[in-house]
Every structure is written in structure tokens, then in C-alpha cells.
Design an enzyme around this catalytic site. Structure first.
Site, PDB file in Angstrom:
ATOM      1  N   SER A  51       0.819  -1.216   0.000  1.00  0.00           N
ATOM      2  CA  SER A  51       0.000   0.000   0.000  1.00  0.00           C
ATOM      3  C   SER A  51       0.855   1.270   0.000  1.00  0.00           C
ATOM      4  O   SER A  51       1.630   1.487  -0.917  1.00  0.00           O
ATOM      5  CB  SER A  51      -0.957  -0.057   1.203  1.00  0.00           C
ATOM      6  OG  SER A  51      -1.874   0.991   1.204  1.00  0.00           O
ATOM      7  N   ASP A  94      10.854   4.749  -9.696  1.00  0.00           N
ATOM      8  CA  ASP A  94      10.519   5.324 -11.004  1.00  0.00           C
ATOM      9  C   ASP A  94      11.342   6.571 -11.321  1.00  0.00           C
ATOM     10  O   ASP A  94      11.609   6.864 -12.482  1.00  0.00           O
ATOM     11  CB  ASP A  94       9.028   5.672 -11.057  1.00  0.00           C
ATOM     12  CG  ASP A  94       8.157   4.441 -11.291  1.00  0.00           C
ATOM     13  OD1 ASP A  94       8.723   3.330 -11.372  1.00  0.00           O
ATOM     14  OD2 ASP A  94       6.926   4.588 -11.381  1.00  0.00           O
ATOM     15  N   LYS A 146      -0.498  -4.134  -3.513  1.00  0.00           N
ATOM     16  CA  LYS A 146      -1.807  -3.552  -3.196  1.00  0.00           C
ATOM     17  C   LYS A 146      -1.889  -2.177  -3.851  1.00  0.00           C
ATOM     18  O   LYS A 146      -1.295  -1.217  -3.370  1.00  0.00           O
ATOM     19  CB  LYS A 146      -2.021  -3.418  -1.690  1.00  0.00           C
ATOM     20  CG  LYS A 146      -3.380  -2.802  -1.326  1.00  0.00           C
ATOM     21  CD  LYS A 146      -3.533  -2.640   0.175  1.00  0.00           C
ATOM     22  CE  LYS A 146      -4.882  -2.035   0.521  1.00  0.00           C
ATOM     23  NZ  LYS A 146      -5.029  -0.637   0.067  1.00  0.00           N
TER      24      LYS A 146
END
Length: 508
Positions: free
Chosen positions: A276, A287, A301
Site C-alpha cells: 500500500s 521510477d 496492493k
């Protein structure tokens, strides 16, 4: 999780279908209530059966909270509760004090790790679960709880009258300088105080030359706090996460403050328990090529729940959106045709079998979505062997530390587990009838010594000191330290690649 108000503009696809379904459910329930072989508990049938059943058909994360569960949810999110301030757990078929938190009422009262809780307010704890005892210890601020304790070396039970107070539930449960200039920080969850705690920990560690950010076993929590933590490591304006759902337009969260130019090497430790909001932080760092992600594939999740308060102090956590990392990855694992048990616990073959979507980081590195965050450097959690399991099942280190500190006063700065202490540990295992072989001790020497030292430090100097010892010898933390130069190279290469790409665009 997000808190939101119900949106009245979203209507079901067919009011008539819903009315028919509700009528049918009412008929079924009426027949059950009138004709079942035993009296029907309405709360149990509805709260534990019908509502959870409906939600679990939707997805694994939509959930209904009865009053007790809803109270615990709010407590977790606030990051504080009212009680005495200690961790309790099962040991030797008793409920034992694992450790009091420094500065709390339990700590000030003189309660020690290893103390056996035999009664709370005169109620015997025999046959009580750890949760039952923990519930008895909690209560309104300023009230007094009477705790009866058995302690090794004491001739009779000890009585403590402890005044309950507000107890912070720290999400940054450990941070320290693990090597000169290198910080280590473990974040256990994301509650209302996490961003502030991370900022304080970074300030306290000073001018860092590198950081190990440990997100292992972090189940997530508040999205806003995950965004706030990621902001501490990225540049101002960089995208952290976006989300959108059927009833909500896309919402983008960017770094509003940024890291202030502090571009020290960063390694993020993750495992299958990282989920999460913790995956949002790890995904944003990966990223943007800001740090190296090390460990196992994370939980996966990628669904956002909105918590709706209901009547009777109950609550509904409903999935209302999906979130995406800066590269556009949805990291949610496939949950179609999978039981709840398998979704949460049986994942042995997933990594190899599930197809993953391919995306690119800022510098053009390939990353994958659809199955959690895939680490840049895979380092599986070391599995315990039979000998290690045997010692842990007998609570050998916990009980030995309790026995050792009754008669010894270790020096925190000079203490080491030497051969003399190892011999004492052997005698203790013999007295407790714990089976072992010399070959086992030799093969697991570093692990045994680390666990002995950690438990003795918890007993003698407090939980933080014991956890530091554990972190310093943790194979995954040691590996993360080794990979810091690689993390620096990753970030440097990414900056050069992005700068070159920008230069090409300008020249064109």
C-alpha cells in the site's frame, strides 16, 4: 487510506435490480431467522456474514469494521492510544512483558522485560489471550490500573499501580547512525504522525552520506503520509502517485517541498509484507531512479480505500480508486479466481507465472507493474533452519537474557558475546532441556551470538538498543550497506541520462 464523504451522484446501474435483490435478501434472512435450528444472532449473521461476504466478492481490501475493529482502525491511524506503554506477548504459556517503551508509565513504574503478568485489576490472566490482557491494560487517560507481576529472582508477586497516559504509537520505530555518515531508519506503518516522525529522524541523524530506508513488513496506511514521506527524498515537483476511480477524476500528488538538494545514496529495503502506502514510496523512488530497491517483490496492493463512518460506531472501507506510480504502473496483484487465504498467504509460484506490464523509469530503465514493486536487486529473506526454529520455539534467547541480567550488569559499550558467555548459554540450554548439537552452534554461531546480544540489550538497556543490535547484524541490512555505492551510481547515471536527453531536445 483516504477519508471522503459519500458521493450522492453515483447511482446504481438499475434501481429496480437493487430493490429486487434487497427484497430477496430480506426474504432469505426472514426464513433463516424463523426456521434455523438454533436462535440466530442478527449481529453475527449481518456483521460477520452478509456484509463481509458482499464486500469480499468485490475485492480483497474492501472491508466492514464492527465497533471494536473500527476503534482499533482509528487508533492505528491516529498513532496513539491510552494505556501503560508496553508490548506484551505469549511466552512459556504465560503473558509476558516483551518490553516497556522508554518514558511511559510502565517504564517509570519499573516494569521489566520478562515480567509475567499474572493479574490485571485482580483478574487472573490464566487462559487469557495476549489481546485480552492488552485490552485490560488500556483505558481512559488518568485512570489507574493495578498489575500483579511475577519476576525471576523475586520471592513473591510484585504489585504495581500504574496511571494510564497517552502512548504514542511510533511508526519510525528505529533510526540511528549505523556506520559513520550512514543512517538507518525503519518505518513500520503510515499513520497521522509518520511524515513528521521521518522528518525528525532525518534531522536527528544530521548530515547524511547515505541512508537505508527499511520498509519491510510495512503494511501501509494513510496515503497522505506516504506522499509526505516520498516528498522527503524526491525533487520538488516530481510526481509521487496518481489515482482515479469510477466516481472520481484523476488526482495527482507531487513533491511540494522536495529534498532540498540532499541527494545522498538511498537503498530501500522491501519484502512481501511491504504494501500500500509503503509501495507508493518505494515505487516513486524507483521510477525517479532516486534509490535502489532491494529485497523481494512487494505485496502488490494498488487499491485505495475510502473509509465511511457508519452508525453504531461501525465503518466501511470501500475500494474507490486505483493508484499508479509515476511511470504509470498499477501494482495491484490479480485477485480474480483466488481465495482470500491464497491472496494473502499462498504466493510461492506468483513471481514467475504472473504477466507483468512493462514501464520505464525517468532514465529509461525497465520496471514492471501488476505484481507489486519488483526490486532492482533481489535478496530473498533468509529462511530459518530447524536448529534456529527450535531455539525460537523454546524462547531460548528471551529466557536466557532474563536469567542473565538478574545476576549481571553488562557494559553497553564493551559488551560482546564471548566464549565464556557462550558456555553459560550452553549450560542454560541444558537446564531447560533444549536440544542442540555442537555442530549446530558452530554453523549458526553469528546468528546465535547476535540474538543473545540483542535480547540482553533489550533487557538491560531498552528495546531501541536491542533493535539496533539486531539491525546491525541483519543480512539484508548488511547487503544494503554494501549496495550504497551502486545506489549512488544509479542516481548519478539517471541525472546524466536525463540531462543529456534534455540537451538533445534543446538542440533539435
Amino acid at each position: 487510506m483516504l477519508f471522503a464523504q459519500r458521493n450522492p451522484s453515483v447511482a446504481p446501474s438499475s434501481d429496480g435490480d437493487v430493490r429486487d435483490s434487497v427484497k430477496e435478501f430480506t426474504q432469505v434472512y426472514s426464513i433463516v431467522e424463523e426456521n434455523y435450528a438454533e436462535p440466530v444472532d442478527a449481529d453475527k449473521a449481518i456483521y460477520n456474514g452478509a456484509i463481509p461476504g458482499m464486500l469480499h466478492v468485490l475485492d480483497p481490501h474492501s472491508n466492514f469494521f464492527d465497533p471494536k475493529a473500527y476503534s482499533l482502525l482509528k487508533e492505528d491511524q491516529r498513532g496513539k492510544y491510552y494505556g501503560v506503554g508496553m508490548t506484551v506477548g505469549p511466552r512459556n504459556n504465560k503473558v509476558i512483558v516483551i518490553a516497556p517503551f522508554v518514558g511511559t508509565p510502565a517504564y517509570r513504574a519499573g516494569i521489566h522485560p520478562g515480567d509475567i503478568i499474572v493479574a490485571v485489576d485482580g483478574k487472573s490472566t490464566d487462559n487469557m489471550s495476549t489481546g485480552d490482557v492488552a485490552d485490560l491494560l488500556k483505558g481512559p487517560k488518568g485512570t489507574t490500573v493495578h498489575i500483579t507481576i511475577l519476576r525471576e529472582g523475586a520471592e513473591k508477586p510484585l504489585e504495581f499501580s500504574v496511571v494510564r497516559d497517552e502512548i504514542p504509537r511510533y511508526s519510525v520505530d528505529l533510526h540511528f547512525i549505523i556506520q559513520p555518515g550512514i543512517g538507518y531508519m525503519h518505518v513500520s506503518g503510515f499513520n497521522e504522525t509518520t511524515e513528521h516522525e521521518v522528518a525528525e529522524a532525518l534531522d536527528q541523524m544530521g548530515d547524511l552520506k547515505g541512508l537505508i530506508l527499511d520498509l519491510r513488513q510495512n503494511p501501509g496506511g494513510l496515503l497522505s503520509e506516504g506522499v509526505g514521506v516520498a516528498d522527503k527524498f524526491l525533487r520538488k515537483g516530481q510526481l509521487i502517485v496518481s489515482h482515479h476511480g469510477r466516481a472520481s477524476s484523476e488526482k495527482r500528488y507531487t513533491a511540494t517541498h522536495g529534498n532540498g538538494g540532499k541527494e545522498y545514496p538511498l537503498v530501500v529495503l522491501v519484502n512481501r509484507g511491504t504494501a500500500s502506502a509503503a509501495e507508493i514510496v518505494a515505487g516513486a523512488i524507483q521510477d525517479h531512479d532516486r534509490g535502489l530497491i532491494v529485497g523481494e517483490n512487494t505485496f502488490g496492493k494498488g487499491l485505495v480505500q475510502t473509509v465511511y463512518p457508519l452508525s453504531e460506531n461501525t465503518g466501511l472501507a470501500l475500494t474507490t480508486a486505483k493508484y499508479y506510480t509515476p511511470s504509470g504502473r498499477l501494482i495491484q496483484r490479480d485477485y480474480s479466481n483466488v481465495s482470500l487465504y491464497d491472496y494473502y498467504f499462498n504466493r510461492e509460484s506468483e513471481d514467475a507465472s504472473n504477466p507483468h506490464e512493462v514501464k520505464l523509469t525517468d532514465s529509461g530503465r525497465t520496471v514492471y507493474g501488476g505484481g507489486g514493486i519488483t526490486p532492482d536487486f533481489k535478496f530473498p529473506t533468509p529462511k530459518s533452519n530447524h536448529f534456529q526454529d527450535t531455539l525460537l520455539q523454546h524462547y531460548a534467547f528471551f529466557n536466557f537474557a532474563k536469567h542473565y541480567t538478574v545476576n549481571h550488569h553488562p557494559d553497553e559499550k564493551k559488551f560482546e558475546v564471548d566464549d565464556v558467555l557462550m558456555q553459560e548459554f550452553r549450560k542454560f540450554m541444558d537446564s531447560e532441556n533444549i536440544p542442540y548439537a555442537e555442530a549446530d552452534l558452530a554453523q549458526n554461531s553469528d546468528w546465535v551470538r547476535s540474538n543473545i546480544k540483542s535480547e540482553i540489550f533489550i533487557d538491560a538497556f531498552g528495546q531501541d538498543e536491542g533493535l539496533k543490535v539486531r539491525a546491525e547484524s541483519d543480512p539484508e541490512v548488511v547487503k544494503a550497506l554494501d549496495l550504497l555505492p551502486q545506489a549512488k551510481q544509479l542516481a548519478d547515471n539517471a541525472r546524466r541520462t536525463i540531462a543529456t536527453r534534455g540537451s538533445v531536445h534543446v538542440n533539435q
